[in-house]
Design an enzyme around this catalytic site. Sequence first.
Site, PDB file in Angstrom:
ATOM      1  N   GLU A 494       0.828  -1.207   0.000  1.00 36.54           N
ATOM      2  CA  GLU A 494       0.000   0.000   0.000  1.00 36.54           C
ATOM      3  C   GLU A 494       0.863   1.258   0.000  1.00 36.54           C
ATOM      4  O   GLU A 494       0.566   2.219  -0.709  1.00 36.54           O
ATOM      5  CB  GLU A 494      -0.925  -0.010   1.219  1.00 36.54           C
ATOM      6  CG  GLU A 494      -1.929   1.119   1.264  1.00 36.54           C
ATOM      7  CD  GLU A 494      -3.034   0.977   0.235  1.00 36.54           C
ATOM      8  OE1 GLU A 494      -3.871   1.885   0.135  1.00 36.54           O
ATOM      9  OE2 GLU A 494      -3.063  -0.057  -0.468  1.00 36.54           O
ATOM     10  N   THR A 601     -12.750   4.809 -13.697  1.00 37.51           N
ATOM     11  CA  THR A 601     -11.746   4.481 -12.691  1.00 37.51           C
ATOM     12  C   THR A 601     -11.972   3.090 -12.107  1.00 37.51           C
ATOM     13  O   THR A 601     -11.107   2.564 -11.412  1.00 37.51           O
ATOM     14  CB  THR A 601     -11.745   5.537 -11.570  1.00 37.51           C
ATOM     15  OG1 THR A 601     -10.576   5.395 -10.776  1.00 37.51           O
ATOM     16  CG2 THR A 601     -12.992   5.410 -10.699  1.00 37.51           C
TER      17      THR A 601
END
Length: 1107
Positions: A494, A601
């Site tokens: 992440e 997206t």
Amino acid sequence: MDHCSLAGDGSRLRAGSHRHQRSRMCLRTRTPHLLMPWLLLAILTVVSWPAAAAMRSARVGDLRRETVDLFYHGFDNYMRVAFPEDELRPVSCTPLTRDSKNPRNVELNDVLGNYSLTLIDSLSTLAILASAPPDDRNTGPKALRDFQDGVAAMVQQYGDGRAGPSGLGLRGRGFDVDSKVQVFETVIRGVGGLLSAHLFAVAELPITGYDPRRPGDDPLNPRPIVWPNGLKYDGQLLRLALDLAQRLLPAFYTKTGMPYPRVNLRHGIPFYSNSPLHETSPGSANTEGPAEITETCSAGAGSLVLEFTVLSRLTGDSRFEQLAKRAFWAVWYRKSQIGLIGAGVDAEHGHWIGAFSVIGAGADSFFEYALKSHILLSGHELPNRTLPHPNPQGDWMDPNTLFTPLSDVENSPASFLEAWHHAHAAIKRHLYTDRDHPHYENVNLWTGSLASNWVDSLGAYYSGLLVLAGEVDEAVETSLLYTAIWTRYAALPERWSIKDKTVEGGLGWWPLRPEFIESTYHLYRATKDPWYLYVGEMVLRDITRRCWTPCGWAGLQNVLDGQKSDRMESFFLGETAKYMYLLFDDDHPLNKFDAAYVFTTEGHPLIIPKSKPMDGPTRRRSHQTDVTVYYDDAYTNSCPARPATVPLTGSTTAARKDLYHAARMLDLHLLTSPLPGLAGGQSNSQATARSDFTLFPWTLPAELMPRDGVCSKVNHPLEVSLEFASNAQQVVGGSSFNFMLGSQNLERLSPDRIRVSSLSGLKVTMRLEDTEEQEWRVTRVNGVPLGRDEFIVLDRAILGDVSDPRFNLVRDPMIVKLQHLHRVQLLPNEAGDDEDMFADGYETDAEDSEDSGSDDEEPIPFEAAKQTNRSTASRVTNFGSLVKSLLTRVVASLDSQIAYSPTLRPGVSARRPYNLVINQTAVTPIGLGAAPLPPVNVPAGSRIPAFGPVSDAIFPWATVYAAGDACAGPLPEEAPRDHQVIVIRRGGCSFSAKLASIPAHSPSPRSLQLVVMVSHEQDDGADYRAYAMSMAGAGLVRPLLDEVQLTPGGMQRRHPIAMAMVGGGELAYQQLAAAERVGLMRRYYIESQGTRVRNIIVDEGDAGDNL
């Protein structure tokens, strides 16, 4: 012969047989002909090398089939185990639903709305797989059946979107569920997934062999299509998308135009008590419990345009398009002065939350939708915003009624392109850095200074977006870092720390995100470089061995040890698998679709169908001429040519000289074995024989690398730190630096300026940068990071005792500061006449005002200018009015208990004028006719009082002559004889001709000292900021005097006249003509070891209050 082996065994054998035949033939010929076959073979080898080095089509086909298997392993298990719930738990093999016991578990509840999310997200992927090339597994027809069966399953569960009995499904009527969800996630996954599947169903998006349309069909009103499974498709998914979107409308009842982050699909927003929706129905808001969070993000508020625009265009309901665009502009209009947007924003009050500006989490898709909205809207009509709602008495919501309608400019595709250009320019200026290897930093929203030193996995999308924008070089170089990160961790954590070269703060999960493979797909489409096919293979191999479970695909809770999370996010099937498949299917119809379609997206393809022409009035089309778009030559508005293949290699990326810079950032060259948890990652690859993992991706064959490749120097700019002594006065004449860290001594003047009040204990870090010319830039002062366009301000008075080659004060030979004084009466006189704003000769009466019709080009003596030039007096009056207005507002904003007094401070008479000082940056000329400036300068530390007399040392010149453009002939003799300053407009004739119009005169303190040329360019440094810009390298244009100065009679001038040029156009000319007094200040700058420091401003203590 080694090169021929790259084409496969068959090619090698054929080449060998050909060689032996040619050899036997050559034996019967003369010796020179022995060279012929070798020459031919060499030519054939070089010509065929790129194709041979590229990935073979059979291998690509294998990867494509493996990707199909990857998708179906997840999809089949979801349908078998979890449907109709939202997601699948791949480890425990159970459905994943909302956390009903903990409503504030937003990680789950924001996304899972109890409406079969994974199926909705997967439908467009099934439609794409339906165009698979023919194979022995019948992949394409099977995927088409699964797509149609998936649509039927949605209709069975949620109805067909109609009001009658057919609209009631097994789970309810539409999406009438008691679920509080995030608006953004519901739009991009739910609404976007349904719309994309609808467009595939009606063949507006291509599926090989499927085209149910008939001649004359209107794509906006398709006729029913009968499918083999018995479903008669007539727009069920479109109606369900409309149902879902209508349930989100309450969230748009805000005062900012940005939607609240969450909404209940059944009850709306009872938890947002301050919403305008509740103002007409007091008590309807549920205010029990903790207040609902109103914080959203730029991406969440501004990334709705694609889905909502398509929905509006397909249904004719304009509400959604207008709401989404308004939310986009509401975010964009809040950008900082340096053009950056923040990550977090309060939807209710409109202020930024936090000061981070990033390309990743929080802001990512905002930039994406700026560019893609332009693509989607291009070539279409402006929306019809005057349609009445169809059900006036019904439950009709339209939050647009709270706001002024959007303008044509805000609806135009060109405006979204302009927003993209400016957003990317700001990112390139403030976030992009090529230190070590090109990447993007996280910076302060207001100053551009470094805020954190990590990259996040969501930011991997940006390279793909750059490809769509035509910025391919930047896309290629920035994607290399993410490829290196994946090579090291077999996933993207992440966050990854650039400084520590490890996972940042324990944020090591990877939930099967698509952004990296998405960019890889776009890069391959733009370059056709086989490098990206091998990157895709690496991703596929690592997912297969690390994320597989018997029941699906699990995200990684920790990329370091391989711990799995018990969740298969819906976007894995909706995006990750989709982009990977399209990467390996070069001939897919979507890859060759010549239309203005975009991927959302969430990875859902969308397009606006062009409706069948109808009789009657038509709406206006969007044209470039409808809006004014700021144009910059540096902006990319077209796609560049595909990069040429490097000889003897099939990959331009593999041949890049900065290839190993990204590997160096990850220390791949230091890894002699896989990290813990990665065992087996490279065991089947060609990299196992290497002593390290510098070559990346690990699936890359060595043959794809150039044999004679070279590596360019890593960009690691020189940095030095200078520390001043705790008392600079003690080191006069010597070095003023030591190793003691003093106090801060800093004052923030503006977002781009910090004043240093004392050198005592000051610590400055400077970086040597190679721009057009080498220069230093201060990057930190007393530990405070500075942005790229941020300056520190030093008073010249505190620099007098510094003498060190590393920090040296130098007088600027080019730039000076011209100051002119205007004395303004701020308060009314005793008679209450508020019009009398000027003192000491500034008063004008009605008769004089009426006699102001003189030609502006005529020479105007200073005294006459005050009386006859109404324009000048008016402009200066406006300055006085402005200052007075500001002062009144400041006083009015003070505590109400403080009584207002017309006296500004004790001892200051209401009749004493205010000293209004206007500063202008001036440049000196160059050439044969340039003369030295007069020997005047303001003593260091001098201050200009706000009221009362001003020292002649600061403003030595009191007489000004306004000479127009001075091109019509010689000026009057009294002009240089009786005036110390002559002001001349630029233009009409050369600078030398203007000076030649000034009569010869005897030098004296009362005669001409300076000629000021006023440029008509409004941005030629009319204010103090221009000085800062010149320090930053923007520069100012210096006038050229290409011949010696002459008198009106043609004789060489005995006493050349000093000259300076300012910008500002007519306003500056009139201000100078009406100035009470004029002065000149020399400018200074700081050098370190002979090189200029560009972002240090040396001033006289007035950098924060110049007009």
